[in-house]
Design a protein around this motif. Structure first.
Motif, PDB file in Angstrom:
ATOM      1  N   VAL A 175      36.752   9.668 -34.112  1.00 44.31           N
ATOM      2  CA  VAL A 175      35.879  10.778 -33.709  1.00 44.31           C
ATOM      3  C   VAL A 175      34.430  10.433 -34.044  1.00 44.31           C
ATOM      4  O   VAL A 175      34.154   9.809 -35.076  1.00 44.31           O
ATOM      5  CB  VAL A 175      36.278  12.095 -34.444  1.00 44.31           C
ATOM      6  N   PHE A 176      33.524  10.843 -33.172  1.00 42.01           N
ATOM      7  CA  PHE A 176      32.091  10.707 -33.436  1.00 42.01           C
ATOM      8  C   PHE A 176      31.465  12.087 -33.278  1.00 42.01           C
ATOM      9  O   PHE A 176      31.729  12.788 -32.301  1.00 42.01           O
ATOM     10  CB  PHE A 176      31.437   9.742 -32.433  1.00 42.01           C
ATOM     11  N   GLN A 177      30.637  12.471 -34.236  1.00 36.46           N
ATOM     12  CA  GLN A 177      29.933  13.744 -34.119  1.00 36.46           C
ATOM     13  C   GLN A 177      28.435  13.475 -34.003  1.00 36.46           C
ATOM     14  O   GLN A 177      27.865  12.723 -34.798  1.00 36.46           O
ATOM     15  CB  GLN A 177      30.219  14.630 -35.338  1.00 36.46           C
ATOM     16  N   GLY A 178      27.821  14.056 -32.971  1.00 38.69           N
ATOM     17  CA  GLY A 178      26.402  13.825 -32.757  1.00 38.69           C
ATOM     18  C   GLY A 178      25.773  14.991 -32.014  1.00 38.69           C
ATOM     19  O   GLY A 178      26.471  15.890 -31.524  1.00 38.69           O
ATOM     20  N   GLU A 179      24.444  14.949 -31.915  1.00 36.71           N
ATOM     21  CA  GLU A 179      23.746  16.044 -31.240  1.00 36.71           C
ATOM     22  C   GLU A 179      23.926  15.931 -29.729  1.00 36.71           C
ATOM     23  O   GLU A 179      23.762  14.861 -29.147  1.00 36.71           O
ATOM     24  CB  GLU A 179      22.255  16.030 -31.593  1.00 36.71           C
ATOM     25  N   TYR A 180      24.281  17.028 -29.124  1.00 35.91           N
ATOM     26  CA  TYR A 180      24.400  17.076 -27.662  1.00 35.91           C
ATOM     27  C   TYR A 180      24.397  18.526 -27.220  1.00 35.91           C
ATOM     28  O   TYR A 180      25.103  19.358 -27.788  1.00 35.91           O
ATOM     29  CB  TYR A 180      25.701  16.411 -27.199  1.00 35.91           C
ATOM     30  N   ASN A 181      23.581  18.826 -26.247  1.00 33.50           N
ATOM     31  CA  ASN A 181      23.631  20.130 -25.588  1.00 33.50           C
ATOM     32  C   ASN A 181      22.938  19.990 -24.233  1.00 33.50           C
ATOM     33  O   ASN A 181      22.450  18.909 -23.889  1.00 33.50           O
ATOM     34  CB  ASN A 181      23.014  21.238 -26.465  1.00 33.50           C
ATOM     35  N   LEU A 182      22.910  21.051 -23.481  1.00 32.53           N
ATOM     36  CA  LEU A 182      22.334  20.988 -22.132  1.00 32.53           C
ATOM     37  C   LEU A 182      20.843  20.667 -22.132  1.00 32.53           C
ATOM     38  O   LEU A 182      20.299  20.201 -21.132  1.00 32.53           O
ATOM     39  CB  LEU A 182      22.589  22.309 -21.395  1.00 32.53           C
ATOM     40  N   LEU A 183      20.170  20.901 -23.254  1.00 32.65           N
ATOM     41  CA  LEU A 183      18.747  20.597 -23.352  1.00 32.65           C
ATOM     42  C   LEU A 183      18.495  19.194 -23.908  1.00 32.65           C
ATOM     43  O   LEU A 183      17.383  18.696 -23.842  1.00 32.65           O
ATOM     44  CB  LEU A 183      18.040  21.633 -24.232  1.00 32.65           C
ATOM     45  N   ASN A 184      19.521  18.597 -24.472  1.00 30.73           N
ATOM     46  CA  ASN A 184      19.408  17.235 -25.010  1.00 30.73           C
ATOM     47  C   ASN A 184      20.661  16.459 -24.602  1.00 30.73           C
ATOM     48  O   ASN A 184      21.667  16.467 -25.304  1.00 30.73           O
ATOM     49  CB  ASN A 184      19.268  17.273 -26.530  1.00 30.73           C
ATOM     50  N   ARG A 185      20.587  15.812 -23.445  1.00 36.86           N
ATOM     51  CA  ARG A 185      21.757  15.161 -22.859  1.00 36.86           C
ATOM     52  C   ARG A 185      21.725  13.639 -23.005  1.00 36.86           C
ATOM     53  O   ARG A 185      22.447  12.929 -22.308  1.00 36.86           O
ATOM     54  CB  ARG A 185      21.877  15.575 -21.391  1.00 36.86           C
ATOM     55  N   LYS A 186      20.924  13.154 -23.957  1.00 37.17           N
ATOM     56  CA  LYS A 186      20.798  11.689 -24.122  1.00 37.17           C
ATOM     57  C   LYS A 186      22.148  11.028 -24.404  1.00 37.17           C
ATOM     58  O   LYS A 186      22.379   9.881 -24.030  1.00 37.17           O
ATOM     59  CB  LYS A 186      19.834  11.370 -25.275  1.00 37.17           C
ATOM     60  N   ALA A 187      23.029  11.737 -25.073  1.00 41.24           N
ATOM     61  CA  ALA A 187      24.331  11.152 -25.448  1.00 41.24           C
ATOM     62  C   ALA A 187      25.155  10.748 -24.231  1.00 41.24           C
ATOM     63  O   ALA A 187      26.015   9.869 -24.326  1.00 41.24           O
ATOM     64  CB  ALA A 187      25.118  12.151 -26.298  1.00 41.24           C
ATOM     65  N   GLU A 188      24.887  11.366 -23.086  1.00 41.85           N
ATOM     66  CA  GLU A 188      25.678  11.039 -21.889  1.00 41.85           C
ATOM     67  C   GLU A 188      25.537   9.571 -21.520  1.00 41.85           C
ATOM     68  O   GLU A 188      26.495   8.949 -21.057  1.00 41.85           O
ATOM     69  CB  GLU A 188      25.259  11.926 -20.718  1.00 41.85           C
ATOM     70  N   GLN A 189      24.322   9.017 -21.697  1.00 43.06           N
ATOM     71  CA  GLN A 189      24.130   7.592 -21.430  1.00 43.06           C
ATOM     72  C   GLN A 189      24.382   6.751 -22.685  1.00 43.06           C
ATOM     73  O   GLN A 189      24.990   5.693 -22.621  1.00 43.06           O
ATOM     74  CB  GLN A 189      22.692   7.308 -20.948  1.00 43.06           C
ATOM     75  N   ALA A 190      23.907   7.246 -23.821  1.00 38.68           N
ATOM     76  CA  ALA A 190      23.927   6.442 -25.053  1.00 38.68           C
ATOM     77  C   ALA A 190      25.327   6.295 -25.655  1.00 38.68           C
ATOM     78  O   ALA A 190      25.640   5.253 -26.249  1.00 38.68           O
ATOM     79  CB  ALA A 190      22.986   7.050 -26.091  1.00 38.68           C
ATOM     80  N   TYR A 191      26.165   7.342 -25.516  1.00 35.23           N
ATOM     81  CA  TYR A 191      27.449   7.344 -26.220  1.00 35.23           C
ATOM     82  C   TYR A 191      28.688   7.538 -25.332  1.00 35.23           C
ATOM     83  O   TYR A 191      29.725   6.928 -25.579  1.00 35.23           O
ATOM     84  CB  TYR A 191      27.460   8.458 -27.286  1.00 35.23           C
ATOM     85  N   PHE A 192      28.598   8.421 -24.355  1.00 31.69           N
ATOM     86  CA  PHE A 192      29.816   8.841 -23.647  1.00 31.69           C
ATOM     87  C   PHE A 192      30.618   7.682 -23.042  1.00 31.69           C
ATOM     88  O   PHE A 192      31.844   7.656 -23.185  1.00 31.69           O
ATOM     89  CB  PHE A 192      29.491   9.880 -22.573  1.00 31.69           C
ATOM     90  N   PRO A 193      29.985   6.724 -22.345  1.00 27.39           N
ATOM     91  CA  PRO A 193      30.796   5.657 -21.759  1.00 27.39           C
ATOM     92  C   PRO A 193      31.617   4.894 -22.804  1.00 27.39           C
ATOM     93  O   PRO A 193      32.793   4.590 -22.582  1.00 27.39           O
ATOM     94  CB  PRO A 193      29.753   4.750 -21.087  1.00 27.39           C
ATOM     95  N   TYR A 194      30.988   4.608 -23.951  1.00 25.65           N
ATOM     96  CA  TYR A 194      31.695   3.894 -25.022  1.00 25.65           C
ATOM     97  C   TYR A 194      32.838   4.750 -25.576  1.00 25.65           C
ATOM     98  O   TYR A 194      33.926   4.250 -25.873  1.00 25.65           O
ATOM     99  CB  TYR A 194      30.712   3.516 -26.138  1.00 25.65           C
ATOM    100  N   MET A 195      32.587   6.057 -25.721  1.00 33.50           N
ATOM    101  CA  MET A 195      33.622   6.972 -26.229  1.00 33.50           C
ATOM    102  C   MET A 195      34.860   6.949 -25.323  1.00 33.50           C
ATOM    103  O   MET A 195      35.988   6.841 -25.792  1.00 33.50           O
ATOM    104  CB  MET A 195      33.104   8.420 -26.257  1.00 33.50           C
TER     105      MET A 195
END
Length: 311
Positions: A175-195
């Motif tokens: 499991v990875f916990q990090g900041e993500y919401n509709l106003l801050n969607r950086k994780a979609e590129q930075a983390y999601f594919p690897y997850m």
């Protein structure tokens, strides 16, 4: 009872709506908070089918774990609850220091077990990375604790993408916990594919952007706490974000639910996200969060929300 979802590749199965407990005994975050109200909030969650309780040494510090331990023990059904907690940082001469050394992690897990009054922790996170410890070594220490039966799943929080990859070199991270919401969607590129590729669950924190995405505020709202420094609460950005939230309100009103329910339901349509852990300060908020599970978004609605908050 909500369908139970597997967390990553672990053997943990949870209600997709968990409970973030930083307001339970988190006196350093919420001064003057009532501990009995906090305990009742946890009882309400468990009684209504929420089985993932997310806490941390940082909340209190240590007090949140103690209160959760008391409630779980009084309920007498430890196996019905999935306790997630986070180790670190340490406080030295009033300063907060990060430490991912195996010796520190093992020592802190023993302290967490005592505070929680349990002999195992379901999901153990390293709360913050340090600058010195090789991340695969830190995770190796947690793997040893897992082999000993003291923890069941391994998590990390606030690691950079490179630190995450180093930590998961042997494939042990669940499991990875990090900041993500509709106003801050950086994780979609930075983390999601690897997850997705590595079967790691991404659990977002600040899912409602400190209340902004819950539809709580109007344009004349002013803030004197930590929100005053957040970029999405600033001037023109704040006004634009409120306009976006009003567009979500149209979808929510049509369904007879609140803005927050629609936002949280949208997160659960993301392939990398299995569970969300909205916080609560009162028992009725716990029950309100659960209404998210009744929200069915159409493909058109999912795409509409995506485009309103386009990256």
């Amino acid at each position: 009872m909500a369908k139970q979802i597997q967390l990553g590749k672990s053997d943990l199965y949870v209600n997709p709506i968990g409970l973030g407990t930083n307001a339970v005994g988190g006196h350093n975050l919420f001064p003057g908070s009532d501990e009995e109200v906090g305990k009742q909030l946890v009882r309400t969650a468990i009684e209504n089918g929420i089985n993932l309780l997310d806490t941390a040494f940082m909340y209190g510090p240590g007090r949140s774990e103690e209160l959760i331990g008391e409630v779980v023990k009084e309920g007498g059904k430890r196996s019905d609850v999935v306790i997630a907690t986070k180790v670190g940082p340490k406080f030295v001469d009033g300063k907060m220091l990060m430490d991912n050394s195996p010796a520190f992690l093992q020592e802190e897990v023993e302290k967490s077990l005592q505070r929680l009054q349990t002999d195992y922790i379901d999901l153990l996170y390293i709360h913050y990375p340090d600058q010195d410890t090789p991340k695969d070594e830190a995770i190796g220490a947690l793997k040893q604790l897992k082999d000993e039966g003291k923890i069941r799943a391994i998590g990390i929080s606030n690691f950079s993408p490179d630190q995450l990859k180093e930590a998961n070199k042997d494939g042990y991270v669940d499991v990875f916990q990090g900041e993500y919401n509709l106003l801050n969607r950086k994780a979609e590129q930075a983390y999601f594919p690897y997850m997705i590729e590595n079967k790691i669950s991404f659990i977002p924190y600040f899912p409602l952007a400190s209340g902004l995405l819950a539809g709580k505020y109007t344009k004349d709202a002013t803030f004197k706490d930590f929100r005053a420094s957040l970029p999405y609460f600033q001037g023109e950005a704040f006004a634009q974000n409120l306009d976006k939230v009003e567009r979500i309100r149209l979808i929510a009103d049509a369904k007879g639910v609140e803005v927050a329910h629609v936002v949280l339901a949208w997160y659960l349509t993301r392939e990398a996200i299995d569970v969300i852990i909205p916080g609560a300060k009162r028992a009725e908020q716990v029950l309100n969060n659960l209404k998210t599970l009744n929200v069915q978004l159409t493909n058109e609605e999912i795409q509409a929300i995506d485009s309103i908050f386009h990256v």
